[in-house]
Design an enzyme around this catalytic site. Sequence first.
Site, mmCIF file in Angstrom:
data_model
loop_
_atom_site.group_PDB
_atom_site.id
_atom_site.type_symbol
_atom_site.label_atom_id
_atom_site.label_comp_id
_atom_site.label_asym_id
_atom_site.label_seq_id
_atom_site.Cartn_x
_atom_site.Cartn_y
_atom_site.Cartn_z
ATOM 1 N N GLU A 53 -5.995 9.241 4.354
ATOM 2 C CA GLU A 53 -6.793 10.061 5.281
ATOM 3 C C GLU A 53 -7.750 10.964 4.513
ATOM 4 O O GLU A 53 -8.915 11.141 4.910
ATOM 5 C CB GLU A 53 -5.876 10.934 6.151
ATOM 6 C CG GLU A 53 -4.840 10.151 6.931
ATOM 7 C CD GLU A 53 -3.501 10.064 6.214
ATOM 8 O OE1 GLU A 53 -2.471 10.284 6.882
ATOM 9 O OE2 GLU A 53 -3.487 9.787 4.996
ATOM 10 N N GLY A 256 17.708 -16.920 -11.759
ATOM 11 C CA GLY A 256 17.840 -18.298 -11.314
ATOM 12 C C GLY A 256 18.791 -18.472 -10.148
ATOM 13 O O GLY A 256 18.953 -17.582 -9.296
#
Length: 327
Positions: A53, A256
């Site tokens: 903003e 993995g």
Amino acid sequence: MNDDRRWLAAAAALAARARPLSRPNPAVGAILVRDGTVIAQGWTQPGGRPHAEAVALAEAGTGSRATGATLYVTLEPCAHQSTRGPACAELVAASGVARVVIGCGDPDPRTAGAGIARLRAAGIAVDLAPSPEAEASLAGYLMLRRRGRPEVTLKLAMSLDGAIATGSGESQWITGPQARAHCHAMRAKADAILVGGSTLRADSPRLDVRLPGLEGRSPERWVLTRGTAPDGWHTLPSPEAIHAMAGVQYLFVEGGAATAAAFLRAGLVDRLLLYRAPILIGGGLPCISDFGLGSLADAHGRWRRVDSRRLGSDIFESYEAVPCSPE
């Protein structure tokens, strides 16, 4: 899609430019609009300040360009004071905007509802208009605030028969260059990236971002292990320990098979990214180890596909975890 949702979706797209450099603050987007024309726009800057903003209002300038305009912002303007900068609710209240449309309320107790109250006290019309795009752009921040952990994305690159490597462990490369580039773009959105100890020892992966212009967005490197890690790496003793990953909003898990299973078993995977190459390996290493599925019926209804596309000769699919029904 109505105008408010369209502008909030545009603000959410801007917010993507801030991620993950806005850490420790959320990646927020803001757009100032008058009569259907964009006056100014902004997104959270590196390090978290200035906020979106403030950037948009600064771009609008100190004259009357913001006066009477509508501010679209993905997250409720902050209401708490900080040594790093002013409260955005105060800046917006003094800006002359006529209306503020907010895509997501802020769960931070320092602001929750207080930002909206401050704007209304200044005579500004405020609409809290829940936006799927805004909430999606804040997924990691909302997860951290609501559940005390980062949003977890599990990435798997596999053959048609679900292997991530040959039986001898060869895995470079299963997918093609387009899929690998896409994966690097996904890495660039994460605060941290993690592999298992076996993968670290076997492959010595770099886990960086190797896309021109995005090299500076390489995430922190983590390894799932109870042992030690090489210099420049962080250790995570268990999937549940992600609650202690200070300030990490987005965690990218790359493997993995045992690591993938560990996170799935713990119920800590929010998104799946699957890259599937048009090859058959046969007898290769499976992409996921056993994660304790009780029955085939339990496998259904857990994942919702949100994206699918071709990347070169490979197929990419993205899935979101389906929230569990309340007991």
